[in-house]
Scaffold this active site. Sequence first.
Site, PDB file in Angstrom:
ATOM      1  N   GLY A   9       0.782  -1.098   0.044  1.00  0.00           N
ATOM      2  CA  GLY A   9       0.079   0.050   0.037  1.00  0.00           C
ATOM      3  C   GLY A   9       0.816   1.307   0.061  1.00  0.00           C
ATOM      4  O   GLY A   9       0.683   2.044   0.558  1.00  0.00           O
ATOM      5  N   VAL A  56      -1.950  -7.728  -1.768  1.00  0.00           N
ATOM      6  CA  VAL A  56      -1.979  -8.629  -0.500  1.00  0.00           C
ATOM      7  C   VAL A  56      -2.964  -9.735  -0.342  1.00  0.00           C
ATOM      8  O   VAL A  56      -2.551 -10.753   0.478  1.00  0.00           O
ATOM      9  CB  VAL A  56      -1.658  -7.945   0.905  1.00  0.00           C
ATOM     10  N   ASN A  78       1.437  -2.406   5.547  1.00  0.00           N
ATOM     11  CA  ASN A  78       0.690  -1.195   5.600  1.00  0.00           C
ATOM     12  C   ASN A  78      -0.520  -1.201   4.648  1.00  0.00           C
ATOM     13  O   ASN A  78      -1.480  -0.485   5.163  1.00  0.00           O
ATOM     14  CB  ASN A  78       1.718  -0.099   5.173  1.00  0.00           C
ATOM     15  N   SER A 130      -3.779  -0.191  14.253  1.00  0.00           N
ATOM     16  CA  SER A 130      -4.764   0.992  14.672  1.00  0.00           C
ATOM     17  C   SER A 130      -4.921   1.126  16.235  1.00  0.00           C
ATOM     18  O   SER A 130      -4.952   0.024  16.713  1.00  0.00           O
ATOM     19  CB  SER A 130      -5.856   0.734  13.678  1.00  0.00           C
ATOM     20  N   TYR A 143     -13.147  -4.120  11.234  1.00  0.00           N
ATOM     21  CA  TYR A 143     -11.684  -3.452  11.306  1.00  0.00           C
ATOM     22  C   TYR A 143     -10.680  -3.625  12.416  1.00  0.00           C
ATOM     23  O   TYR A 143      -9.840  -4.064  12.516  1.00  0.00           O
ATOM     24  CB  TYR A 143     -11.991  -2.045  10.675  1.00  0.00           C
ATOM     25  N   ALA A 145     -11.243  -5.758  14.996  1.00  0.00           N
ATOM     26  CA  ALA A 145     -10.907  -7.254  14.791  1.00  0.00           C
ATOM     27  C   ALA A 145      -9.482  -7.500  14.246  1.00  0.00           C
ATOM     28  O   ALA A 145      -8.650  -8.249  14.440  1.00  0.00           O
ATOM     29  CB  ALA A 145     -11.907  -8.162  14.590  1.00  0.00           C
ATOM     30  N   LYS A 147      -7.262  -5.364  13.114  1.00  0.00           N
ATOM     31  CA  LYS A 147      -6.140  -4.729  13.742  1.00  0.00           C
ATOM     32  C   LYS A 147      -5.713  -5.099  15.194  1.00  0.00           C
ATOM     33  O   LYS A 147      -4.446  -5.318  15.270  1.00  0.00           O
ATOM     34  CB  LYS A 147      -6.309  -3.105  13.743  1.00  0.00           C
ATOM     35  N   ILE A 176      -5.301   9.866  11.298  1.00  0.00           N
ATOM     36  CA  ILE A 176      -4.387  10.326  10.686  1.00  0.00           C
ATOM     37  C   ILE A 176      -4.986  10.789   9.064  1.00  0.00           C
ATOM     38  O   ILE A 176      -5.999   9.839   8.833  1.00  0.00           O
ATOM     39  CB  ILE A 176      -3.432   9.288  10.170  1.00  0.00           C
TER      40      ILE A 176
HETATM   41  P1  NDP Z   1      -5.206   4.962   2.269  1.00  0.00           P
HETATM   42  O1  NDP Z   1      -6.769   4.779   1.859  1.00  0.00           O
HETATM   43  O2  NDP Z   1      -4.594   6.300   1.999  1.00  0.00           O
HETATM   44  O3  NDP Z   1      -4.225   3.701   1.961  1.00  0.00           O
HETATM   45  C1  NDP Z   1      -4.695   2.429   2.033  1.00  0.00           C
HETATM   46  C2  NDP Z   1      -3.716   1.680   1.021  1.00  0.00           C
HETATM   47  O4  NDP Z   1      -4.087   0.253   0.998  1.00  0.00           O
HETATM   48  C3  NDP Z   1      -3.612   1.965  -0.418  1.00  0.00           C
HETATM   49  O5  NDP Z   1      -2.389   2.498  -0.820  1.00  0.00           O
HETATM   50  C4  NDP Z   1      -3.915   0.915  -1.267  1.00  0.00           C
HETATM   51  O6  NDP Z   1      -3.604   0.621  -2.606  1.00  0.00           O
HETATM   52  C5  NDP Z   1      -3.673  -0.302  -0.249  1.00  0.00           C
HETATM   53  N1  NDP Z   1      -4.530  -1.484  -0.399  1.00  0.00           N
HETATM   54  C6  NDP Z   1      -5.893  -1.618  -0.115  1.00  0.00           C
HETATM   55  N2  NDP Z   1      -6.342  -3.065  -0.337  1.00  0.00           N
HETATM   56  C7  NDP Z   1      -4.910  -3.555  -0.519  1.00  0.00           C
HETATM   57  C8  NDP Z   1      -4.766  -4.807  -1.053  1.00  0.00           C
HETATM   58  N3  NDP Z   1      -5.487  -5.828  -1.256  1.00  0.00           N
HETATM   59  N4  NDP Z   1      -3.345  -5.078  -1.333  1.00  0.00           N
HETATM   60  C9  NDP Z   1      -2.483  -4.321  -1.476  1.00  0.00           C
HETATM   61  N5  NDP Z   1      -2.593  -2.872  -0.883  1.00  0.00           N
HETATM   62  C10 NDP Z   1      -4.170  -2.662  -0.481  1.00  0.00           C
HETATM   63  O7  NDP Z   1      -5.084   4.846   3.856  1.00  0.00           O
HETATM   64  P2  NDP Z   1      -4.008   5.169   4.934  1.00  0.00           P
HETATM   65  O8  NDP Z   1      -2.678   5.506   4.123  1.00  0.00           O
HETATM   66  O9  NDP Z   1      -4.737   5.923   5.902  1.00  0.00           O
HETATM   67  O10 NDP Z   1      -3.871   3.588   5.606  1.00  0.00           O
HETATM   68  C11 NDP Z   1      -2.611   2.886   5.608  1.00  0.00           C
HETATM   69  C12 NDP Z   1      -2.654   1.857   6.844  1.00  0.00           C
HETATM   70  O11 NDP Z   1      -2.829   2.501   8.004  1.00  0.00           O
HETATM   71  C13 NDP Z   1      -3.886   0.929   6.654  1.00  0.00           C
HETATM   72  O12 NDP Z   1      -3.638  -0.233   7.259  1.00  0.00           O
HETATM   73  C14 NDP Z   1      -4.714   1.714   7.601  1.00  0.00           C
HETATM   74  O13 NDP Z   1      -5.699   0.591   8.489  1.00  0.00           O
HETATM   75  C15 NDP Z   1      -3.701   1.992   8.851  1.00  0.00           C
HETATM   76  N6  NDP Z   1      -4.236   2.983   9.593  1.00  0.00           N
HETATM   77  C16 NDP Z   1      -4.720   4.311   9.165  1.00  0.00           C
HETATM   78  C17 NDP Z   1      -5.460   5.462  10.015  1.00  0.00           C
HETATM   79  C18 NDP Z   1      -6.028   6.709   9.626  1.00  0.00           C
HETATM   80  O14 NDP Z   1      -6.401   7.576  10.348  1.00  0.00           O
HETATM   81  N7  NDP Z   1      -5.524   6.929   8.204  1.00  0.00           N
HETATM   82  C19 NDP Z   1      -5.591   5.129  11.346  1.00  0.00           C
HETATM   83  C20 NDP Z   1      -4.904   3.786  11.852  1.00  0.00           C
HETATM   84  C21 NDP Z   1      -4.469   2.990  11.044  1.00  0.00           C
HETATM   85  P3  NDP Z   1      -3.882   1.135  -3.972  1.00  0.00           P
HETATM   86  O15 NDP Z   1      -4.295   2.450  -3.720  1.00  0.00           O
HETATM   87  O16 NDP Z   1      -2.799   0.823  -4.686  1.00  0.00           O
HETATM   88  O17 NDP Z   1      -5.269   0.265  -4.324  1.00  0.00           O
END
Ligand code: NDP
Length: 235
Positions: A9, A56, A78, A130, A143, A145, A147, A176
């Site tokens: 990601g 993934v 991530n 998270s 979600y 669960a 995390k 974030i």
């Molecule tokens: P975004 O939505 O900006 O990014 C999510 C990313 O996950 C994207 O780059 C997407 O890739 C990728 N993704 C989704 N499904 C898949 C998959 N099947 N295989 C590989 N990649 C995948 O969210 P964030 O940057 O905010 O989130 C990043 C991480 O941080 C996540 O795990 C989220 O749960 C965690 N998090 C975020 C918080 C927040 O407040 N933002 C708080 C706590 C945790 P693509 O765009 O190429 O499809």
Amino acid sequence: MKKTAVVTGGAGGIGEAVCRRLSSDGYYVYVGYVSSKEKAERIAEEISGESLKLDVTSMADISDAARKIGFTNLLVNNAGISEIELFTCISEQKSREIIDTNLIGAMNCTRAFLPEMIKRKSGCIINISSMWGQVGASCEVDYSASKAGLIGFTKALAKETAPSGIRVNCVSPGFIMTEMNKCFSDEDLNLIREEIPLGIFGEPRHVADSVAFLASEYSEYITGQVLAVNGGMVI
Ligand code: NDP
């Protein structure tokens, strides 16, 4: 030779900041993507790294990536998705998608890259959990669960791989500002901000700084831990 990092990601809000920070720390970074191909390519070009199709939930993508890269010094799990919905309303299919991406996806990526780390008795794995994995969120039960599962995975794997010189840690972000939170109205955001003791929303760089720390020699005696990056929202 440059150290390498794989960031799943890597073209998302937090992922991009992590890729850029690791690159500035001297890593050759593989920017994982699924739908954000062009963005991943642009980031990779700007940081002299490489974009990498890595869904993934696809064992084919994971095996291809592991075969191509071989040993990586650092894996950052991530990739993640979320859904705001009552537990009684969320579909079984959506629930599975969340667990498959956030938890099983991270486990399968780790399983693919781990053997080369064990062979070299070196490596570092960082899982992005998270705060809801720590304390649970209403309307984000599946979600939460997934995390919480990542936290359990981190702790258990840290014990199993420590004798092989591999550290496994978790970063647990709070709220974030990324695409993931675009669904909230200004009114919601004001209410959420009031719950944050430091009084501001987190930025992707805050998470990236913590990843950089856990990947660095400054944390060489730290494994199996959950580093909370949440402005004091969960203590
Ligand atoms: P975004 O939505 O900006 O990014 C999510 C990313 O996950 C994207 O780059 C997407 O890739 C990728 N993704 C989704 N499904 C898949 C998959 N099947 N295989 C590989 N990649 C995948 O969210 P964030 O940057 O905010 O989130 C990043 C991480 O941080 C996540 O795990 C989220 O749960 C965690 N998090 C975020 C918080 C927040 O407040 N933002 C708080 C706590 C945790 P693509 O765009 O190429 O499809």
